[in-house]
Scaffold this active site. Structure first.
Site, short mmCIF file in Angstrom:
data_model
loop_
_atom_site.label_atom_id
_atom_site.label_comp_id
_atom_site.label_asym_id
_atom_site.label_seq_id
_atom_site.Cartn_x
_atom_site.Cartn_y
_atom_site.Cartn_z
N GLU A 38 29.14 0.16 -72.47
CA GLU A 38 28.42 1.39 -72.87
C GLU A 38 27.75 2.03 -71.67
O GLU A 38 27.11 1.33 -70.87
CB GLU A 38 27.37 1.01 -73.92
CG GLU A 38 27.20 2.02 -75.01
CD GLU A 38 28.45 2.16 -75.87
OE1 GLU A 38 29.24 3.10 -75.64
OE2 GLU A 38 28.63 1.32 -76.78
N THR A 40 29.09 3.13 -69.12
CA THR A 40 29.76 2.71 -67.89
C THR A 40 30.82 3.74 -67.47
O THR A 40 31.26 3.73 -66.34
CB THR A 40 30.47 1.35 -68.08
OG1 THR A 40 31.23 1.43 -69.29
CG2 THR A 40 29.48 0.21 -68.19
N ASP A 41 31.21 4.61 -68.41
CA ASP A 41 32.40 5.44 -68.13
C ASP A 41 32.14 6.55 -67.12
O ASP A 41 33.07 7.00 -66.47
CB ASP A 41 33.03 6.00 -69.42
CG ASP A 41 32.15 6.94 -70.21
OD1 ASP A 41 30.93 7.00 -69.95
OD2 ASP A 41 32.70 7.64 -71.08
N GLY A 141 27.69 8.89 -84.28
CA GLY A 141 28.02 8.44 -82.93
C GLY A 141 29.43 7.85 -82.88
O GLY A 141 29.73 7.00 -82.04
N LEU A 142 30.29 8.31 -83.78
CA LEU A 142 31.68 7.81 -83.78
C LEU A 142 32.62 8.90 -83.24
O LEU A 142 33.81 8.93 -83.54
CB LEU A 142 32.09 7.36 -85.19
CG LEU A 142 31.23 6.23 -85.78
CD1 LEU A 142 31.63 5.91 -87.21
CD2 LEU A 142 31.31 4.96 -84.93
N SER A 144 32.88 12.48 -83.35
CA SER A 144 33.57 13.57 -84.03
C SER A 144 33.91 14.69 -83.04
O SER A 144 34.93 15.34 -83.20
CB SER A 144 32.76 14.09 -85.20
OG SER A 144 31.47 14.40 -84.78
N SER A 145 33.09 14.88 -82.01
CA SER A 145 33.43 15.97 -81.08
C SER A 145 34.69 15.64 -80.29
O SER A 145 35.55 16.50 -80.11
CB SER A 145 32.25 16.31 -80.16
OG SER A 145 31.77 15.17 -79.54
N GLU A 178 34.16 19.73 -73.19
CA GLU A 178 32.84 19.30 -73.66
C GLU A 178 31.80 19.42 -72.54
O GLU A 178 30.66 19.85 -72.76
CB GLU A 178 32.90 17.88 -74.22
CG GLU A 178 31.57 17.47 -74.81
CD GLU A 178 31.65 16.45 -75.94
OE1 GLU A 178 32.75 16.21 -76.48
OE2 GLU A 178 30.59 15.90 -76.27
N ASP A 190 35.43 8.65 -74.91
CA ASP A 190 35.66 9.04 -76.30
C ASP A 190 36.98 9.78 -76.47
O ASP A 190 37.77 9.49 -77.38
CB ASP A 190 34.51 9.93 -76.80
CG ASP A 190 33.16 9.26 -76.66
OD1 ASP A 190 33.14 8.04 -76.40
OD2 ASP A 190 32.15 9.94 -76.80
C1 GLA Z 1 29.00 9.07 -75.37
C2 GLA Z 1 29.88 9.72 -74.31
C3 GLA Z 1 30.81 8.71 -73.65
C4 GLA Z 1 30.07 7.47 -73.20
C5 GLA Z 1 29.17 6.94 -74.29
C6 GLA Z 1 28.28 5.81 -73.83
O1 GLA Z 1 29.78 8.65 -76.44
O2 GLA Z 1 30.63 10.76 -74.86
O3 GLA Z 1 31.51 9.31 -72.58
O4 GLA Z 1 29.36 7.71 -72.02
O5 GLA Z 1 28.32 7.95 -74.81
O6 GLA Z 1 29.03 4.70 -73.52
#
Ligand code: GLA
Length: 406
Positions: A38, A40-41, A141-142, A144-145, A178, A190
């Protein structure tokens, strides 16, 4: 044969709003849940998400003129929102159509985004009518965007003949839209999870190199459970963007002693511990610590999964939660209650907040026979402590975006 109930909602919405369904096509793109890795991306680290069966459905048809007409069964009060290919600017009141509009806008910059000049600018000459329905719980937080961005990207590719774009390209274009159209400086996780989803597998992605691998999720008598805090979160974008700035500051200071490192994800724990004291601000130091340790945890977790060590995987999930709670400070009271109560149950191997944070869901590994007790016990404690209930879903890992036929 018929469409699923969800696809039917988008299809019937189209019929009611736009008259007939002659030539209408139906598409789907999934949301995602992240198992570990989490924040980390955007630090050049590893992530381990999977696409889920919740997602967004669209019934769509090209138009002969340059109009864009949008309808969402999730926002019936908005009704039909009209725009055009000549008005690709975000609207200040943050309407949901900023997401599809952003993708159409980003397609015009595709060559630049993908660093492939030959792709050029993918401009539409005709508009479209589109009716949407999503079954991703709102604010969970799943992603949708991201699902919306990947859905629109898929539709543009399929309807307008942009076959030079791969699913990975759609993820990058979605992320760009985004970031630049909607102002949320998200990483790639995501959109990548939605665009590249594979049934039964999570995706182990190195965001530094974009090298990825599918890892089959064999739960051996365990279930992956998603629990929704149903917390209405606020200020997520600004807090998120602040975390990004803090990580950028950390790497800037670390580079004074490690000039070759470009991202926090390039540090091993030993390397980081040896030089971390150059970071002057204690808050920035905590953020950097999370990013470095979480990346290493993710690598270790996937290795544990590969040898079937779900116990170790679960422990690392718990450590991830603690780090997000204490060092990265993107958890919230509601998610802490869910995770901490789950840790107390013998049949739970691991539990952590998933996604960007400040609300949303936890993901937990629960022994199959413990699931009813998990729902009952955690549900009752949550209701008592928080004052409203939580929702529980069993995770179903889905494939990526696709056209649906009845
Ligand atoms: C959101 C962001 C992702 C990622 C997570 C945290 O979902 O869209 O790119 O950074 O938070 O891991």
């Amino acid at each position: 044969m018929a469409f699923s109930e969800q696809a039917q909602k988008a299809y019937l919405g189209f019929q009611q709003a736009f008259g007939d369904t002659e030539g209408v096509r139906v598409f789907f793109a999934p949301g995602r849940v992240n198992l570990i890795g989490e924040h980390t991306d955007y630090n050049g680290g590893h992530v381990f998400p999977c696409a889920i069966s919740f997602g967004i459905y669209a019934a769509v048809r090209k138009r002969a003129d340059r109009k864009l007409r949008f309808l969402s069964a999730n926002f019936p009060q908005v009704g039909i929102a009209e725009s055009s290919l000549d008005e690709l600017v975000p609207s200040a009141d943050g309407k949901w159509i900023n997401y599809p509009m952003g993708v159409i806008w980003a397609f015009e910059r595709a060559g630049e985004i993908l660093h492939r000049p030959e792709v050029g600018s993918l401009k539409l000459n005709e508009g479209m009518d589109i009716s949407i329905y999503g079954d991703i719980p709102s604010g969970a937080g799943l992603s949708s965007s991201a699902a919306m961005e990947v859905l629109i990207g898929t539709i543009l590719r399929e309807l307008y003949g942009f076959s030079m774009l791969s699913n990975q390209d759609l993820a990058l274009i979605g992320q760009y839209s985004e970031n630049e159209f909607n102002g949320m400086k998200c990483g790639i996780m995501d959109q990548f999870a939605s665009a590249m989803g594979k049934e039964g597998c999570a995706i182990f992605l190195d965001t530094n190199t974009m090298v990825y691998e599918y890892a089959p999720i064999d739960m051996k008598g365990m279930k992956l459970m998603i629990t929704n805090t149903k917390k209405k979160h606020q200020l997520v974008d600004s807090e998120y963007n602040l975390r990004r700035q803090q990580c950028a500051e950390a790497i800037r200071q670390l580079q004074t002693v490690c000039p070759d490192k470009k991202a926090l994800g390039e540090f091993s724990i030993e390397e980081f511990e040896a030089v971390k004291n150059v970071i002057t601000d204690p808050v920035v130091l905590k953020r950097a610590k999370h990013a470095v340790y979480e990346n290493q945890r993710t690598i270790e977790a996937v290795a544990a999964l590969k040898v079937g060590d779900l116990v170790r995987f679960g422990k690392l999930m718990n450590e991830s939660h603690v780090s997000l709670r204490d060092d990265y400070e993107t958890s919230c009271e509601e998610a802490d209650i869910l995770a901490e109560e789950a840790w107390k149950m013998p049949g739970v191997l691991g539990s952590r907040i998933t996604g960007g944070g400040f609300g949303g869901c936890t993901v937990s590994i629960v022994r199959e026979e413990t699931v009813p007790e998990f729902i009952e016990k955690i549900g009752a404690i949550y209701l008592e402590k928080v004052g409203h209930d939580a929702d529980f879903y069993e995770l179903e890992i889905s494939g990526g975006p696709r056209e649906l036929v009845p």
